[in-house]
Design an enzyme around this catalytic site. Structure first.
Site, PDB file in Angstrom:
ATOM      1  CG  ASP A 147      -2.089   1.061   1.514  1.00  0.00           C
ATOM      2  OD1 ASP A 147      -2.216   1.125  -0.439  1.00  0.00           O
ATOM      3  OD2 ASP A 147      -2.662   1.420   2.232  1.00  0.00           O
ATOM      4  CB  CYS A 207     -20.187  -5.805   1.121  1.00  0.00           C
ATOM      5  SG  CYS A 207     -21.011  -6.278  -0.070  1.00  0.00           S
ATOM      6  CB  CYS A 211     -22.753   0.369   2.698  1.00  0.00           C
ATOM      7  SG  CYS A 211     -21.602   2.000   1.935  1.00  0.00           S
ATOM      8  CB  CYS A 227     -15.948   5.293   0.253  1.00  0.00           C
ATOM      9  SG  CYS A 227     -15.436   4.121   2.861  1.00  0.00           S
ATOM     10  CB  CYS A 257     -18.655  -3.084   3.203  1.00  0.00           C
ATOM     11  SG  CYS A 257     -16.822  -3.315   3.315  1.00  0.00           S
TER      12      CYS A 257
END
Length: 366
Positions: A147, A207, A211, A227, A257
């Site tokens: 990442d 999921c 949300c 998000c 989720c």
């Protein structure tokens, strides 16, 4: 770089077995290998970027060409060693996580961020892994990532067979759900490639349904701008008013989720102490975290991924959650008065970003 004599004489199946065993020895929970061809994933990325769904994550647009081909990122790369590392600490309980989300005076930090910064943990272990491989096969070209570079990690891991992409866009695995980190070693060695795994989401839309901000706009489609993980971490600006109530008491990230996903009944805990929660982040109250000075924030989040967002965004997120606590009928009047006082006191020294969110919390109609 020419292949070493060691590599050319190694039995491929024995080398593959050794790689898997060594990965486990170093604390990884899964290992698979793929090539660098990403196929239609690059087109989907370009469409997602063109629609502006990345929000303020300009770095994704800036390095889109590198994301499309690992060989552009690290010339000479022919294989990607993909690994997973579970992060749930011992004692993790999804039922308790749901209960905390329903408790307005609690501050909920995403489970992955309660311990040490995963970037450091994985990077160090990946580096150790690469050195061990070098001792095994001889000198070769490589770079490690987690990442930390323009790399389509989930797509590479999916292609390598570490799991399939769920409708929430996270990687899912039949043996461990989705509660793991991903890491990669890009290498110039033609290691044997693993096969992809089948998808197992079927008709499930849990999921998508759970949300809070409806950020999963369609199966496998995420609008980052909606998000809560993006809003509380990557977003440098004010949190849009339309999403503040939906944030509830989530002050860093969102796990909904994953908590709802049926495959996470197989989620495994980690044996690594690095990911054990620190400073009570699994039980902390909003008022407790709000009481931290900037110096305390820096000191207590040293070595944590949370430190990256800085004190101002931290206070911004807390202010929204405290405003939601004030609006909750489940919170006693005495607790509400304590929150109002804390917010009012904080307004005196707040910067413009935090002040806006404090004023909203105290007077949502302003």
């Amino acid at each position: 770089m020419p292949l070493s004599a060691n590599f050319s004489t190694l039995d491929e199946s024995k080398l593959r077995t050794w790689l898997g065993d060594k990965a486990v020895e170093l604390g990884f929970d899964g290992l698979r290998i793929t090539d660098t061809h990403l196929g239609s994933a690059t087109e989907r990325l370009q469409e997602w970027l063109a629609e502006g769904r990345h929000g303020h994550m300009e770095y994704m647009q800036r390095h889109a060409d590198l994301r499309s081909d690992p060989q552009l990122l690290v010339p000479g790369t022919v294989r990607v060693i993909c690994v997973t590392m579970n992060y749930l600490p011992e004692g993790s309980n999804f039922d308790q996580e749901w209960q905390r989300l329903e408790d307005p005076h609690q501050a909920v930090v995403s489970m992955y961020a309660r311990g040490r910064d995963y970037h450091k943990v994985l990077r160090n272990r990946l580096q150790d892994f690469a050195k061990a491989i070098e001792e095994k096969i001889g000198s070769f070209g490589y770079r490690v990532f987690t990442d930390s570079a323009p790399l389509m990690e989930v797509e590479l891991a999916r292609k390598a067979g570490l799991g399939w992409r769920g409708k929430h866009t996270l990687l899912l695995n039949r043996e461990s759900g989705s509660t793991f980190f991903l890491g990669e070693i890009l290498v110039d060695v033609p290691l044997p490639i693993d096969s992809e795994s089948e998808e197992h989401c079927g008709s499930c839309t849990s999921c998508m349904d759970v949300c809070p901000t409806q950020a999963i706009t369609a199966p496998y489609q995420l609008d980052a701008r909606r998000c809560i993980s993006y809003l509380t971490i990557e977003n440098p600006e004010a949190i849009p008013v339309e999403f503040r109530r939906a944030m509830g008491n989530r002050v860093y990230g969102c796990d909904d989720c994953q908590l709802i996903c049926p495959w996470n009944k197989f989620a495994k805990t980690t044996a690594l102490s690095d990911f054990a929660q620190r400073h009570g982040l699994g039980q902390a109250s909003l008022l407790h975290l709000w009481s931290w000075t900037e110096a305390e924030f820096e000191q207590r989040h040293e070595g944590s991924a949370i430190r990256r967002i800085g004190y101002s965004r931290w206070r911004r997120n807390l202010a929204v959650a405290m405003g939601n606590a004030l609006a909750s009928p489940a919170l006693a009047n005495q607790e509400k008065e304590a929150i109002r006082k804390a917010l009012s006191d904080g307004l005196v020294s707040a910067d413009a970003l935090v002040a806006e969110h404090i004023e909203w919390a105290l007077n949502p109609s302003f």
